[in-house]
Scaffold this motif. Structure first.
Motif, PDB file in Angstrom:
ATOM      1  N   UNK A 379       0.823  -1.206   0.000  1.00 38.72           N
ATOM      2  CA  UNK A 379       0.000   0.000   0.000  1.00 38.72           C
ATOM      3  C   UNK A 379       0.859   1.259   0.000  1.00 38.72           C
ATOM      4  N   UNK A 380       2.027   1.167   0.623  1.00 38.51           N
ATOM      5  CA  UNK A 380       2.936   2.313   0.714  1.00 38.51           C
ATOM      6  C   UNK A 380       3.945   2.362  -0.437  1.00 38.51           C
ATOM      7  N   UNK A 381       3.856   1.395  -1.375  1.00 41.82           N
ATOM      8  CA  UNK A 381       4.697   1.465  -2.563  1.00 41.82           C
ATOM      9  C   UNK A 381       5.957   0.626  -2.522  1.00 41.82           C
ATOM     10  N   UNK A 382       5.953  -0.484  -1.783  1.00 42.17           N
ATOM     11  CA  UNK A 382       7.124  -1.365  -1.705  1.00 42.17           C
ATOM     12  C   UNK A 382       6.694  -2.808  -1.944  1.00 42.17           C
ATOM     13  N   UNK A 401      22.019  -3.760  -7.468  1.00 41.69           N
ATOM     14  CA  UNK A 401      22.366  -2.427  -7.961  1.00 41.69           C
ATOM     15  C   UNK A 401      21.578  -1.321  -7.261  1.00 41.69           C
ATOM     16  N   UNK A 402      20.810  -1.654  -6.242  1.00 43.31           N
ATOM     17  CA  UNK A 402      20.030  -0.660  -5.520  1.00 43.31           C
ATOM     18  C   UNK A 402      20.948   0.435  -4.971  1.00 43.31           C
ATOM     19  N   UNK A 403      20.496   1.672  -5.036  1.00 41.77           N
ATOM     20  CA  UNK A 403      21.294   2.775  -4.511  1.00 41.77           C
ATOM     21  C   UNK A 403      21.059   2.916  -3.008  1.00 41.77           C
ATOM     22  N   UNK A 404      21.937   3.652  -2.348  1.00 47.85           N
ATOM     23  CA  UNK A 404      21.794   3.872  -0.914  1.00 47.85           C
ATOM     24  C   UNK A 404      20.485   4.597  -0.606  1.00 47.85           C
ATOM     25  N   UNK A 405      20.125   5.562  -1.440  1.00 49.31           N
ATOM     26  CA  UNK A 405      18.892   6.307  -1.185  1.00 49.31           C
ATOM     27  C   UNK A 405      17.666   5.426  -1.399  1.00 49.31           C
ATOM     28  N   UNK A 406      17.696   4.572  -2.419  1.00 42.72           N
ATOM     29  CA  UNK A 406      16.579   3.652  -2.640  1.00 42.72           C
ATOM     30  C   UNK A 406      16.462   2.664  -1.486  1.00 42.72           C
ATOM     31  N   UNK A 407      17.617   2.202  -1.012  1.00 40.27           N
ATOM     32  CA  UNK A 407      17.606   1.255   0.100  1.00 40.27           C
ATOM     33  C   UNK A 407      17.002   1.898   1.342  1.00 40.27           C
ATOM     34  N   UNK A 408      17.429   3.124   1.631  1.00 36.94           N
ATOM     35  CA  UNK A 408      16.881   3.827   2.798  1.00 36.94           C
ATOM     36  C   UNK A 408      15.379   4.071   2.639  1.00 36.94           C
ATOM     37  N   UNK A 409      14.960   4.398   1.426  1.00 33.21           N
ATOM     38  CA  UNK A 409      13.537   4.610   1.170  1.00 33.21           C
ATOM     39  C   UNK A 409      12.741   3.333   1.445  1.00 33.21           C
ATOM     40  N   UNK A 410      13.229   2.205   0.928  1.00 35.72           N
ATOM     41  CA  UNK A 410      12.534   0.944   1.128  1.00 35.72           C
ATOM     42  C   UNK A 410      12.510   0.515   2.585  1.00 35.72           C
ATOM     43  N   UNK A 411      13.616   0.707   3.280  1.00 38.56           N
ATOM     44  CA  UNK A 411      13.666   0.353   4.696  1.00 38.56           C
ATOM     45  C   UNK A 411      12.748   1.256   5.516  1.00 38.56           C
ATOM     46  N   UNK A 412      12.624   2.501   5.085  1.00 35.49           N
ATOM     47  CA  UNK A 412      11.695   3.404   5.748  1.00 35.49           C
ATOM     48  C   UNK A 412      10.251   2.945   5.578  1.00 35.49           C
TER      49      UNK A 412
END
Length: 422
Positions: A379-382, A401-412
């Motif tokens: 529901x939140x886009x993950x 190949x995930x970026x650090x910002x994408x990783x942080x976004x997903x973990x959030x």
């Protein structure tokens, strides 16, 4: 003319009830790039599923896509069974020089059918042929595929029940820490082997995943794997490592067994070996095991030349140096820290975590919570899925190949989903 009743989609009307992932993610996907996938309504999702591990280099990786388009554009061979082609030659040369040779691995390369279960079937058949024995040992909570031979060495009761016939000539043994450290490693296995009254047929081989992905992200210790390799050597059993999901860099090294310093007799590889989500599989084995007669094991689609092209591009791009391995281990550390903090924040939920590289699992005391977290994350886009025999583990499998910002976004998003379901 066929029409679909109002309120029903063509998927409901025509496609089999066996479909599963579309039930967890009830949208129609349209396009994707990198770590993101988009539905036909234009909504974007961060993909920490990665095609169940088939998209280690992300969706539509531009380097791999360019190689594929160039090959198709010049009318390169698409289908060739096991005939020699320029695409196959380039892959074999690159796989040998970029992967096998630097690791001192002597393997011959076999192309079975293009899926992981095809590779496992070939491995089991070859082991039995080489040793002249039928029995194979597998492990609790293992998953090796959905065809009958692979199901016989799979632990999941639901999947095994679908076979419809007895699944024979295999024996399960406890995976690492299955008994919570109360019993020395391989005590039961050794006892059965040495006791002439045990009724245990001497196995031809042992098949193992170093990390059980579908089984719940159960991570085998390096010393346990070394002990298993030693047991196989002493007891004249071949060691098969199923690296279908955990290979191609998922745990850091190209092969997941590298950390343990072992050299399995047979290795199965699929999923991300093509690099682009194209069907492709390998069965690797020591030269002395190359006992096949020509045509003794074959398959119409064992020569997927477009997959050879993208696989070669992936190896040249990511495996000539150690950059991707370091990137994976650094990001794995980020996930571990995040999960540690998440479990501490929600201590009353009894959450625990485990993993290696870029495969991690989050388990709750109340098993149904994992599915609830995955639904809320969607529901939140993950995109994340559950694993384990009771779907009790939230499984994280982002692209390498995930970026650090994408990783942080997903973990959030994951943290938010856990809070929303607490």
């Amino acid at each position: 003319m066929t029409t679909t009743a109002p309120g029903r989609t063509v998927f409901d009307a025509v496609e089999s009830e066996v479909r599963s992932y579309c039930r967890a993610w009830p949208v129609v996907f349209d396009r994707a790039e990198g770590s993101r996938i988009h539905d036909e309504q234009g909504r974007t999702y961060l993909d920490f599923f990665a095609g169940a591990g088939s998209l280690n280099y992300g969706h539509n990786n531009p380097v791999l896509k360019r190689a594929l388009l160039d090959y198709i554009g010049r009318n390169g061979i698409t289908h060739a069974l096991d005939m020699s082609t320029t695409a196959k030659r380039a892959f074999l040369e690159t796989f040998h020089s970029a992967v096998l040779e630097p690791r001192g691995l002597p393997y011959k390369v076999m192309f079975p059918g293009p899926t992981g279960t095809n590779a496992v079937e070939a491995a089991l058949k070859l082991a039995r042929k080489a040793k002249g024995r039928e029995a194979v040992v597998s492990f609790t909570n293992a998953f090796h595929g959905m065809s009958l031979g692979s199901l016989a060495v799979t632990g999941n009761a639901f999947k095994r029940a679908g076979a419809g016939i007895p699944l024979v000539h295999t024996t399960p043994m406890p995976f690492d820490n299955y008994l919570n450290g109360r019993v020395p490693d391989f005590l039961w296995f050794e006892r059965l082997l040495e006791d002439q009254g045990s009724g245990f047929n001497h196995p031809a081989a042992v098949i193992v995943e170093t990390v059980q992905g579908e089984g719940g992200v159960n991570v085998a210790r390096a010393e346990w794997l070394r002990g298993l390799a030693d047991l196989c050597r002493r007891r004249d059993m071949l060691l098969i490592v199923d690296d279908v999901q955990m290979g191609c860099g998922r745990t850091g090294g190209f092969f997941s067994f590298e950390e343990a310093g072992i050299v399995p007799d047979i290795v199965t590889v699929s999923k991300s070996i093509s690099g682009y989500g194209l069907p492709m599989a390998l069965c690797l084995f020591k030269p002395e095991l190359d006992l096949w007669e020509p045509g003794e094991h074959n398959g119409t689609f064992r020569g997927n030349n477009p997959a050879f092209v993208t696989a070669t591009a992936a190896l040249e791009t990511y495996w000539r140096d150690g950059a991707l391995r370091e990137h994976t281990l650094v990001n794995g550390g980020r996930i571990e820290r995040s999960l540690r903090e998440l479990c501490a924040e929600h201590g009353r939920l009894g959450a625990t975590y485990r993993g290696r590289g870029l495969v991690w699992g989050l388990e709750f005391t109340h098993k149904e919570r994992a599915a609830a977290v995955c639904r809320k994350a969607f529901e939140h886009g993950l995109l994340i899925e559950t694993s384990g025999p009771q779907d009790e583990v939230v499984k994280l499998l982002p692209p390498l190949t995930v970026t650090a910002s994408e990783l942080d976004e997903g973990l959030g998003i994951l943290a938010r989903a856990v809070r929303d379901t607490a």
